[in-house]
Design a protein around this motif. Sequence first.
Motif, PDB file in Angstrom:
ATOM      1  N   LYS A   2      56.028 -10.787   1.988  1.00 60.52           N
ATOM      2  CA  LYS A   2      57.276 -10.366   2.049  1.00 60.52           C
ATOM      3  C   LYS A   2      57.976 -10.510   3.399  1.00 60.52           C
ATOM      4  O   LYS A   2      57.604  -9.780   4.472  1.00 60.52           O
ATOM      5  N   GLY A   5      64.316  -7.985   4.743  1.00 57.51           N
ATOM      6  CA  GLY A   5      65.655  -8.373   5.167  1.00 57.51           C
ATOM      7  C   GLY A   5      66.089  -8.088   6.525  1.00 57.51           C
ATOM      8  O   GLY A   5      67.012  -9.058   6.934  1.00 57.51           O
ATOM      9  N   GLY A  44      63.667 -10.326   1.151  1.00 55.45           N
ATOM     10  CA  GLY A  44      64.564  -9.102   1.097  1.00 55.45           C
ATOM     11  C   GLY A  44      66.111  -9.561   1.285  1.00 55.45           C
ATOM     12  O   GLY A  44      66.218 -10.771   1.221  1.00 55.45           O
ATOM     13  N   ALA A  45      67.032  -8.711   1.592  1.00 55.16           N
ATOM     14  CA  ALA A  45      68.271  -9.106   1.226  1.00 55.16           C
ATOM     15  C   ALA A  45      69.071  -8.797   2.551  1.00 55.16           C
ATOM     16  O   ALA A  45      69.981  -9.568   3.243  1.00 55.16           O
ATOM     17  N   GLY A  46      68.504  -7.820   3.362  1.00 55.36           N
ATOM     18  CA  GLY A  46      69.254  -7.255   4.752  1.00 55.36           C
ATOM     19  C   GLY A  46      70.907  -7.376   4.643  1.00 55.36           C
ATOM     20  O   GLY A  46      71.185  -6.736   3.563  1.00 55.36           O
ATOM     21  N   GLY A  49      72.705  -8.347   1.075  1.00 54.33           N
ATOM     22  CA  GLY A  49      72.691  -7.631  -0.003  1.00 54.33           C
ATOM     23  C   GLY A  49      73.366  -6.030   0.046  1.00 54.33           C
ATOM     24  O   GLY A  49      73.891  -5.450  -0.685  1.00 54.33           O
ATOM     25  N   HIS A  50      72.572  -5.342   1.088  1.00 54.29           N
ATOM     26  CA  HIS A  50      72.711  -3.992   1.246  1.00 54.29           C
ATOM     27  C   HIS A  50      74.136  -3.462   1.505  1.00 54.29           C
ATOM     28  O   HIS A  50      74.448  -2.405   0.815  1.00 54.29           O
ATOM     29  N   GLY A 141      64.626  -9.679  -3.526  1.00 50.07           N
ATOM     30  CA  GLY A 141      65.351  -8.582  -4.021  1.00 50.07           C
ATOM     31  C   GLY A 141      66.617  -8.975  -4.604  1.00 50.07           C
ATOM     32  O   GLY A 141      67.387  -9.830  -4.258  1.00 50.07           O
ATOM     33  N   ILE A 154      69.421  -2.298  -8.624  1.00 52.07           N
ATOM     34  CA  ILE A 154      68.821  -2.868  -7.477  1.00 52.07           C
ATOM     35  C   ILE A 154      67.286  -2.981  -7.635  1.00 52.07           C
ATOM     36  O   ILE A 154      66.438  -2.021  -7.481  1.00 52.07           O
ATOM     37  N   SER A 156      64.278  -3.954  -5.912  1.00 53.62           N
ATOM     38  CA  SER A 156      63.720  -4.358  -4.592  1.00 53.62           C
ATOM     39  C   SER A 156      62.467  -5.604  -4.475  1.00 53.62           C
ATOM     40  O   SER A 156      61.711  -5.437  -5.329  1.00 53.62           O
ATOM     41  N   GLY A 157      62.560  -6.210  -3.328  1.00 56.44           N
ATOM     42  CA  GLY A 157      61.332  -7.286  -3.046  1.00 56.44           C
ATOM     43  C   GLY A 157      60.131  -6.709  -2.948  1.00 56.44           C
ATOM     44  O   GLY A 157      59.212  -7.047  -3.338  1.00 56.44           O
ATOM     45  N   VAL A 217      70.240   0.330   0.310  1.00 55.89           N
ATOM     46  CA  VAL A 217      70.260   0.438  -1.190  1.00 55.89           C
ATOM     47  C   VAL A 217      68.622   0.600  -1.803  1.00 55.89           C
ATOM     48  O   VAL A 217      69.073   0.852  -3.001  1.00 55.89           O
ATOM     49  N   THR A 218      67.847   0.305  -1.098  1.00 56.35           N
ATOM     50  CA  THR A 218      66.479   0.445  -1.751  1.00 56.35           C
ATOM     51  C   THR A 218      65.685   1.152  -0.871  1.00 56.35           C
ATOM     52  O   THR A 218      66.333   2.205  -0.499  1.00 56.35           O
TER      53      THR A 218
HETATM   54  C1  IPE Z   1      67.351  -5.572  -1.838  1.00 56.51           C
HETATM   55  O1  IPE Z   1      66.150  -5.931  -1.780  1.00 56.51           O
HETATM   56  C2  IPE Z   1      68.155  -6.428  -2.817  1.00 56.51           C
HETATM   57  C3  IPE Z   1      69.649  -6.082  -2.610  1.00 56.51           C
HETATM   58  C4  IPE Z   1      70.137  -5.358  -1.981  1.00 56.51           C
HETATM   59  C5  IPE Z   1      70.412  -7.007  -3.374  1.00 56.51           C
HETATM   60  P1  IPE Z   1      64.827  -5.683  -0.605  1.00 56.51           P
HETATM   61  O2  IPE Z   1      64.625  -4.123  -0.763  1.00 56.51           O
HETATM   62  O3  IPE Z   1      63.706  -6.479  -1.035  1.00 56.51           O
HETATM   63  O4  IPE Z   1      65.597  -6.028   0.439  1.00 56.51           O
HETATM   64  P2  IPE Z   1      65.391  -5.491   2.158  1.00 56.51           P
HETATM   65  O5  IPE Z   1      64.100  -6.057   2.707  1.00 56.51           O
HETATM   66  O6  IPE Z   1      65.319  -4.159   2.245  1.00 56.51           O
HETATM   67  O7  IPE Z   1      66.436  -6.209   2.811  1.00 56.51           O
END
Ligand code: IPE
Length: 265
Positions: A2, A5, A44-46, A49-50, A141, A154, A156-157, A217-218
């Motif tokens: 993994k 993000g 992830g999204a970093g 996404g968040h 994610g 959401i 998560s990865g 958000v995760t």
């Molecule tokens: C979050 O995925 C996905 C979105 C916010 C769309 P993750 O939980 O895997 O992302 P990181 O690693 O915390 O950024």
Amino acid sequence: MKFGGALITKKDEECVAHLEIIQNLCAVMKSISDDGIQTILVHGAGSFGHLKAKRWRLNEGFIPDMEHPGDACSSQEEAVSQVRNDMLTLNSIIVKELENVGFEVRTHPPHQWATNLGPTFSGSLDHFSDSDSSIVHVTFGDVVDVDDDRKFGILSGDDLVARLALELPAIEALIFAMGGVDGLLKVPPHIATDEDLIEHWSPDVNYEGLHQSDIDVTGGIGLKIMRGHLVAQSGIGVYLINGEHPSRILSLLRQEPWRGTTILP
Ligand code: IPE
């Protein structure tokens, strides 16, 4: 593996990737593949996404009449599709770098095959089974559909990587490559010294993680540890490593000295 993000994107700049870090990680993945080990990548999204997901409270599911005046989108539905597109953009940056080092890449965007949330989310993992080390399957994610009043949420990865590790055959290791930390720390990163690294974690070891719930958000580090522990209990090696020093990943797999955290069963 993994890629967190926070490692692969710039935290405060919406939708900006850390290209050099991604390139270095992809080079290490190539060395791993040259050693005959196949890797599945979840990223992830970093900041792709968040930030938008938090502004539109996408982690809470559908909220009737939700508004965010002054934002580039005008409804949660629009925000869902924009975050999905932003994730595809981040994914394409990573895929390009994987292809540049010689991999054949198959991407599986979760909103196309997964529904529901958490470690028991629904969706077949069949398309990830392949035993050719020159092929890398990639997922990430994402915002996925949910079969109840929430309508979406959401995924998560960290949940994706846990199910992949537990359900696919012959998985030997789950590696979380993280940004800005050498592994799990006894105290929050901004006050930690080199001595605060927890080299072996089991549930009786205390740590004080920092979860930036204002932007995340995760689940932050707590989710990683919970999912990592679940996977470690099945006999798979689970490791947290600083992805800004990706050669540590190679050292771990080559059974040389490395710095990071091992999650014990
Ligand atoms: C979050 O995925 C996905 C979105 C916010 C769309 P993750 O939980 O895997 O992302 P990181 O690693 O915390 O950024």
